[in-house]
Design a protein around this motif. Structure first.
Motif, PDB file in Angstrom:
ATOM      1  N   PRO A 250       0.827  -1.205   0.000  1.00  0.00           N
ATOM      2  CA  PRO A 250       0.000   0.000   0.000  1.00  0.00           C
ATOM      3  C   PRO A 250       0.865   1.260   0.000  1.00  0.00           C
ATOM      4  O   PRO A 250       1.770   1.396   0.808  1.00  0.00           O
ATOM      5  CB  PRO A 250      -0.805  -0.102   1.296  1.00  0.00           C
ATOM      6  CG  PRO A 250      -0.459  -1.380   1.917  1.00  0.00           C
ATOM      7  CD  PRO A 250       0.618  -2.035   1.170  1.00  0.00           C
TER       8      PRO A 250
ATOM      9  N   GLU B 127       6.252   9.020   3.424  1.00  0.00           N
ATOM     10  CA  GLU B 127       5.589   9.337   4.697  1.00  0.00           C
ATOM     11  C   GLU B 127       4.113   9.570   4.474  1.00  0.00           C
ATOM     12  O   GLU B 127       3.727  10.285   3.575  1.00  0.00           O
ATOM     13  CB  GLU B 127       6.142  10.651   5.223  1.00  0.00           C
ATOM     14  CG  GLU B 127       7.189  10.530   6.249  1.00  0.00           C
ATOM     15  CD  GLU B 127       7.662  11.901   6.680  1.00  0.00           C
ATOM     16  OE1 GLU B 127       6.865  12.637   7.282  1.00  0.00           O
ATOM     17  OE2 GLU B 127       8.811  12.216   6.371  1.00  0.00           O
TER      18      GLU B 127
ATOM     19  N   LYS C  91       0.353  10.113   7.099  1.00  0.00           N
ATOM     20  CA  LYS C  91       0.004  10.955   8.258  1.00  0.00           C
ATOM     21  C   LYS C  91       0.920  10.844   9.460  1.00  0.00           C
ATOM     22  O   LYS C  91       1.556  11.789   9.872  1.00  0.00           O
ATOM     23  CB  LYS C  91      -1.427  10.640   8.690  1.00  0.00           C
ATOM     24  CG  LYS C  91      -2.451  11.456   7.913  1.00  0.00           C
ATOM     25  CD  LYS C  91      -3.842  11.214   8.422  1.00  0.00           C
ATOM     26  CE  LYS C  91      -4.327   9.908   7.843  1.00  0.00           C
ATOM     27  NZ  LYS C  91      -5.794   9.733   7.956  1.00  0.00           N
ATOM     28  N   GLY C  92       0.950   9.684  10.096  1.00  0.00           N
ATOM     29  CA  GLY C  92       1.801   9.604  11.282  1.00  0.00           C
ATOM     30  C   GLY C  92       2.978   8.690  11.050  1.00  0.00           C
ATOM     31  O   GLY C  92       3.970   8.748  11.744  1.00  0.00           O
ATOM     32  N   SER C  93       2.868   7.810  10.045  1.00  0.00           N
ATOM     33  CA  SER C  93       3.877   6.755   9.940  1.00  0.00           C
ATOM     34  C   SER C  93       5.033   7.201   9.060  1.00  0.00           C
ATOM     35  O   SER C  93       4.866   7.986   8.140  1.00  0.00           O
ATOM     36  CB  SER C  93       3.262   5.478   9.389  1.00  0.00           C
ATOM     37  OG  SER C  93       2.368   5.769   8.380  1.00  0.00           O
ATOM     38  N   PRO C  94       6.206   6.703   9.381  1.00  0.00           N
ATOM     39  CA  PRO C  94       7.410   7.135   8.676  1.00  0.00           C
ATOM     40  C   PRO C  94       7.467   6.559   7.256  1.00  0.00           C
ATOM     41  O   PRO C  94       6.756   5.627   6.916  1.00  0.00           O
ATOM     42  CB  PRO C  94       8.544   6.572   9.527  1.00  0.00           C
ATOM     43  CG  PRO C  94       7.943   5.449  10.255  1.00  0.00           C
ATOM     44  CD  PRO C  94       6.503   5.765  10.454  1.00  0.00           C
TER      45      PRO C  94
ATOM     46  N   GLN D 138       5.912 -11.177   3.555  1.00  0.00           N
ATOM     47  CA  GLN D 138       6.618 -10.247   4.433  1.00  0.00           C
ATOM     48  C   GLN D 138       7.864  -9.728   3.739  1.00  0.00           C
ATOM     49  O   GLN D 138       8.503 -10.455   2.996  1.00  0.00           O
ATOM     50  CB  GLN D 138       7.026 -10.967   5.730  1.00  0.00           C
ATOM     51  CG  GLN D 138       5.872 -11.331   6.613  1.00  0.00           C
ATOM     52  CD  GLN D 138       5.158 -10.096   7.126  1.00  0.00           C
ATOM     53  OE1 GLN D 138       5.771  -9.073   7.352  1.00  0.00           O
ATOM     54  NE2 GLN D 138       3.854 -10.210   7.274  1.00  0.00           N
TER      55      GLN D 138
ATOM     56  N   ARG E  38      13.627  -4.118   6.069  1.00  0.00           N
ATOM     57  CA  ARG E  38      12.969  -2.821   5.951  1.00  0.00           C
ATOM     58  C   ARG E  38      13.708  -1.808   6.804  1.00  0.00           C
ATOM     59  O   ARG E  38      14.360  -2.143   7.781  1.00  0.00           O
ATOM     60  CB  ARG E  38      11.515  -2.909   6.383  1.00  0.00           C
ATOM     61  CG  ARG E  38      11.370  -3.154   7.871  1.00  0.00           C
ATOM     62  CD  ARG E  38       9.935  -3.313   8.254  1.00  0.00           C
ATOM     63  NE  ARG E  38       9.169  -2.182   7.872  1.00  0.00           N
ATOM     64  CZ  ARG E  38       7.915  -2.264   7.453  1.00  0.00           C
ATOM     65  NH1 ARG E  38       7.326  -3.425   7.377  1.00  0.00           N
ATOM     66  NH2 ARG E  38       7.261  -1.186   7.117  1.00  0.00           N
ATOM     67  N   ARG E  39      13.595  -0.554   6.412  1.00  0.00           N
ATOM     68  CA  ARG E  39      14.214   0.502   7.179  1.00  0.00           C
ATOM     69  C   ARG E  39      13.262   1.689   7.111  1.00  0.00           C
ATOM     70  O   ARG E  39      12.853   2.089   6.019  1.00  0.00           O
ATOM     71  CB  ARG E  39      15.558   0.855   6.540  1.00  0.00           C
ATOM     72  CG  ARG E  39      16.211   2.041   7.111  1.00  0.00           C
ATOM     73  CD  ARG E  39      17.239   1.679   8.151  1.00  0.00           C
ATOM     74  NE  ARG E  39      17.699   2.909   8.768  1.00  0.00           N
ATOM     75  CZ  ARG E  39      17.920   3.061  10.061  1.00  0.00           C
ATOM     76  NH1 ARG E  39      17.738   2.073  10.870  1.00  0.00           N
ATOM     77  NH2 ARG E  39      18.339   4.196  10.531  1.00  0.00           N
ATOM     78  N   SER E  40      12.884   2.249   8.293  1.00  0.00           N
ATOM     79  CA  SER E  40      11.934   3.368   8.295  1.00  0.00           C
ATOM     80  C   SER E  40      12.633   4.631   8.721  1.00  0.00           C
ATOM     81  O   SER E  40      13.557   4.607   9.518  1.00  0.00           O
ATOM     82  CB  SER E  40      10.796   3.126   9.278  1.00  0.00           C
ATOM     83  OG  SER E  40      10.413   1.811   9.260  1.00  0.00           O
ATOM     84  N   PHE E  41      12.216   5.755   8.187  1.00  0.00           N
ATOM     85  CA  PHE E  41      12.764   7.033   8.612  1.00  0.00           C
ATOM     86  C   PHE E  41      11.763   8.120   8.280  1.00  0.00           C
ATOM     87  O   PHE E  41      10.936   7.993   7.398  1.00  0.00           O
ATOM     88  CB  PHE E  41      14.103   7.318   7.937  1.00  0.00           C
ATOM     89  CG  PHE E  41      14.207   6.776   6.542  1.00  0.00           C
ATOM     90  CD1 PHE E  41      14.920   5.626   6.297  1.00  0.00           C
ATOM     91  CD2 PHE E  41      13.591   7.408   5.488  1.00  0.00           C
ATOM     92  CE1 PHE E  41      15.021   5.122   5.020  1.00  0.00           C
ATOM     93  CE2 PHE E  41      13.684   6.912   4.210  1.00  0.00           C
ATOM     94  CZ  PHE E  41      14.409   5.762   3.975  1.00  0.00           C
TER      95      PHE E  41
END
Lengths: 197, 542
Positions: free
Chosen positions: B199, B220, B222-225, B240, B244-247
């Motif tokens: 998504p 990015e 609304k709230g999620s990186p 899965q 993964r790497r979020s920022f």
């Protein structure tokens, strides 16, 4: 305050300043508190106290003779701790550099600033909120404390925790769960009404 | 048997002439190989032509394909096909072995076209207004028929080419809203084989060689990186992400796979710098491995943007140029540990040599064009030089030459190409009135011998030439000195010229008063002794 003689593991971690209303000191402290997102002056005084104890130890060792076993042993241990926490570069391996440390170098190593500098948060205050709300992990461990001093080898392993609601893999947060439940109930309730009709 | 027959005839010749014969055979052999494989394509306003690559005989390149009028020229990634956009609606495909046109496509109002890595398919984009008109068409180059069509509203950097292939064309996929669609490369009309649901996906990159993984970027919300995720390309391994790497704080991401598809480098760039250090925004370098051993930032010593990051051709190390100017450069291995520091300087690009061992650090764009050539296996710098106003830069596929070109849409004057040796000495230079494009024909680096052998053959080449001809051609010999820009003389205003002359006179006289009395006395003593000795020698001579 607690009666100290019954408790062994208790000591003060900060020192209040001598003059309470000195304009330059108040300005400087407020600037630091603002730029590093600290909660109160006490967090800053805590770092200053820790720094002054380290500097006293280094100064005391420097008065000893160069080949004194105590100076060598304790000096190396002190320097190793400074390298480990990223306060000194590997090239600065003399005790004199410890005397040149500043409060900012300690404040840069807090988990709150490391999270902000690594791009994991939108602002320094957002970083504090994320840490306290258990979204940040160091290695595999969730760390909840904004003043956690990050070690150099752990610095590149600071990330979003796996069970956090900000990622797809974690459980959604309380508000979202409530909304989902309400939506499910509404669709189920609507179906019931249709049946009844 | 053959060697027994050959040796008696060679024995007749003396040792020296045998060496000549052998070295000339050696030279011819390597000359032939180089002759066959290295090719350059050069595009001017009138059209493009193809040259045989270096070494050039008589200092001028031989034209392999005469001028053909066109608007754009592109090789396929493996170098077997050449796509030429002749005008607004005609696209021809040439075969690169003999440069004959094999197919021509009529596509009215084509806006962009792209060849697949092996040259089997070509996709074209036409401007279209209604969803009924399928404006992205995938053609098969051999037969010339359209095998797949779809509608795409507009073309941006992240959405073109629409259908991406891996290097061996085993995997083909396309990004649609919230999902990645995979196709069967042998049978496109069958349609979508399977989908990978992600998504909010905004950009993706298939790993090139082999095509086993796909990296996606979700910005990015609304709230999620924002996050970069790696998925495996199989049908059943989809659920899965492998890593993964979020920022936060990023608006675009550049994804960079290595050869072997084991590691991904992601440069996350943002337009606004929240740390208030730079007007141009900030960038961070993240490194992810497909087996999940490393997911995190690459430890960079200096603050500032990441100017360039490139994987080596073997895929086991990468070089990063980072920091505010003068930038530092470091080579890391695939465990993300630094193996060599290349110092700092005015650099913002790095180019690996395809045959390994060498590396070029350069400062193009808004920097003056300093280039430093390094041997990173031994860790020493081979040479530095300058190539002002260069737009593109590329190593030759055999790794012996480095070509920089100044091309037209960016710079309208001083168009030309310059070719350097691997140590920075200038080999060939040609200026054009207007040059649009200059590039090597891509060849797999495995087809060439190891670079030390090729360098030795150049040495034997020179020996044979000097012995047989007696005078080598000027361009063949490497330029003995690196052409460094001469420092301009300091400007002195007219009245100061006199002052400078006076100062020189003053300073010229001052040394003698500066010498102390003892020093003067010793000097006189020495001179007297010298005169005495000379007189004795003269007397003895007589």
């Amino acid at each position: 305050m607690v009666h100290v003689s019954f408790y062994r593991n208790y000591g003060k971690t900060f020192k209040k300043p001598r003059r309470p209303y000195e304009k330059e000191r108040l300005d400087a402290e407020l600037r630091l508190v603002g730029s590093f997102g600290l909660r109160c002056k006490r967090e800053l005084w805590r770092v200053q106290y820790a720094l002054s104890r380290i500097r006293n130890a280094a100064r005391d060792l420097l008065t000893l003779d160069e080949k004194d076993p105590r100076r060598i042993f304790e000096g190396q241990a002190l320097l190793r701790r400074m390298f480990r926490y990223g306060l000194l570069e590997a090239t600065q391996n003399k005790l004199d550099y410890v005397l040149a440390l500043t409060v900012e170098s300690f404040l840069e190593r807090r988990l709150q600033t490391v999270v902000f500098k690594a791009g994991l948060a939108k602002s320094i205050h957002h970083a504090r909120v994320l840490i306290k709300q258990r979204h940040i992990r160091v290695g595999r461990q969730i760390v909840n404390i904004p003043s956690f001093l990050v070690r150099v080898d752990a610095q590149n392993h600071v990330g979003v925790s796996l069970t956090s609601s900000l990622t797809q893999t974690g459980r959604p947060g309380r508000v979202k769960r409530k909304a989902q439940k309400a939506a499910a109930k509404k669709s189920a309730g609507g179906a019931d009404e249709d049946d009844e009709d | 048997m053959a060697s027994e027959d050959a040796s008696p005839s060679l024995d007749i010749l003396g040792a020296r002439s045998r060496f000549l014969v052998e070295s000339s055979v050696h030279f011819l052999f390597h000359f032939l190989i180089l002759f066959i494989f290295l090719l350059l394509s050069v595009r001017e306003p009138e059209g493009f032509f193809v040259w045989n690559g270096p070494p050039f005989s008589n200092g001028q390149p031989i034209v392999k394909l005469e001028r053909v009028p066109c608007t754009n020229v592109r090789f396929s990634e493996d170098g077997s096909r050449l796509m030429v956009m002749k005008s607004d609606s005609v696209i021809s495909i040439y075969d690169c072995d003999n440069f004959k046109e094999i197919r021509s496509f009529q596509v009215p109002n084509v806006a962009a076209a792209d060849l697949s890595p092996c040259g089997t398919y070509i996709q074209t984009f036409q401007k279209s207004s209604t969803p009924q008109e399928k404006n992205v068409i995938l053609w098969k180059t051999e037969t010339g028929e359209a095998v797949y069509q779809l509608f795409q509203k507009n073309m941006t950097k992240t959405t073109w080419p629409s259908i991406r292939f891996s290097s061996d064309e085993a995997v083909a996929c396309r990004m649609a809203t919230n999902e990645i669609q995979f196709f069967d490369t042998t049978d496109f009309p069958k349609g979508i084989l399977y989908r990978l649901r992600v998504p909010g996906v905004a950009a993706f990159e298939v790993s090139k060689a082999p095509g086993s993984h796909v990296a996606v970027f979700v910005p990015e919300s609304k709230g999620s990186p924002a996050s970069v995720q790696i998925y495996a390309c199989g049908k059943d391994l989809q659920s899965q992400p492998l890593a993964r790497r979020s920022f936060f704080r990023c608006s675009t991401v550049q994804l960079n796979w290595n050869r072997g598809s084991t590691g991904l480098l992601a440069v996350a760039q943002s337009d606004v710098d929240k740390t208030n250090q730079s007007y141009y925004g900030e960038s961070k370098l993240n490194y992810l491995t497909t087996d999940g051993t490393h997911e995190g930032l690459v430890p960079l010593r200096k603050e500032g943007p990441v100017h360039d990051v490139q994987w080596s051709y073997s895929g086991s190390e990468f070089a990063v140029v980072y920091g505010f100017m003068p930038a530092s450069a470091t080579i890391f291995n695939k465990k993300c540990r630094p193996i060599l520091e290349l110092g700092s300087g005015p650099y913002n690009t790095v180019r690996w040599n395809p045959k390994g061992k060498f590396l070029c650090l350069a400062g193009f764009g808004n920097l003056p064009g300093d280039m430093a050539f390094w041997d990173y296996v031994d860790g020493k710098q081979l040479g530095t030089t300058r190539a002002e106003c260069s737009v593109t830069s590329e190593w030759s596929p055999d790794g012996r030459y480095f070509m920089t070109a100044t091309t037209a849409p960016r710079l309208q004057i001083d168009n030309g190409i310059k070719i350097f040796h691997h140590n920075g000495s200038l080999f060939f230079k040609k200026m054009f009135d207007k040059l649009f494009q200059a590039e090597w024909k891509p060849v797999s680096p495995d087809k060439f011998g190891d670079i030390s052998e090729l360098i030795k053959s150049v040495g034997s080449l020179k020996v044979a030439e000097t012995k047989s001809q007696g005078s080598g051609s000027a361009s063949r010999k490497a330029a003995p000195s690196n052409p460094t820009a001469t420092k301009p003389a300091a400007y002195r205003p007219p009245h100061a010229k006199q002052a400078a002359a006076i100062q020189a006179e003053l300073l010229g006289e001052s040394p003698t008063p500066e010498m102390s009395k003892n020093a003067l006395r010793n000097k006189k003593k020495r001179e007297k002794q010298k005169e005495k000795k000379a007189a004795e020698a003269a007397a003895a001579g007589i």
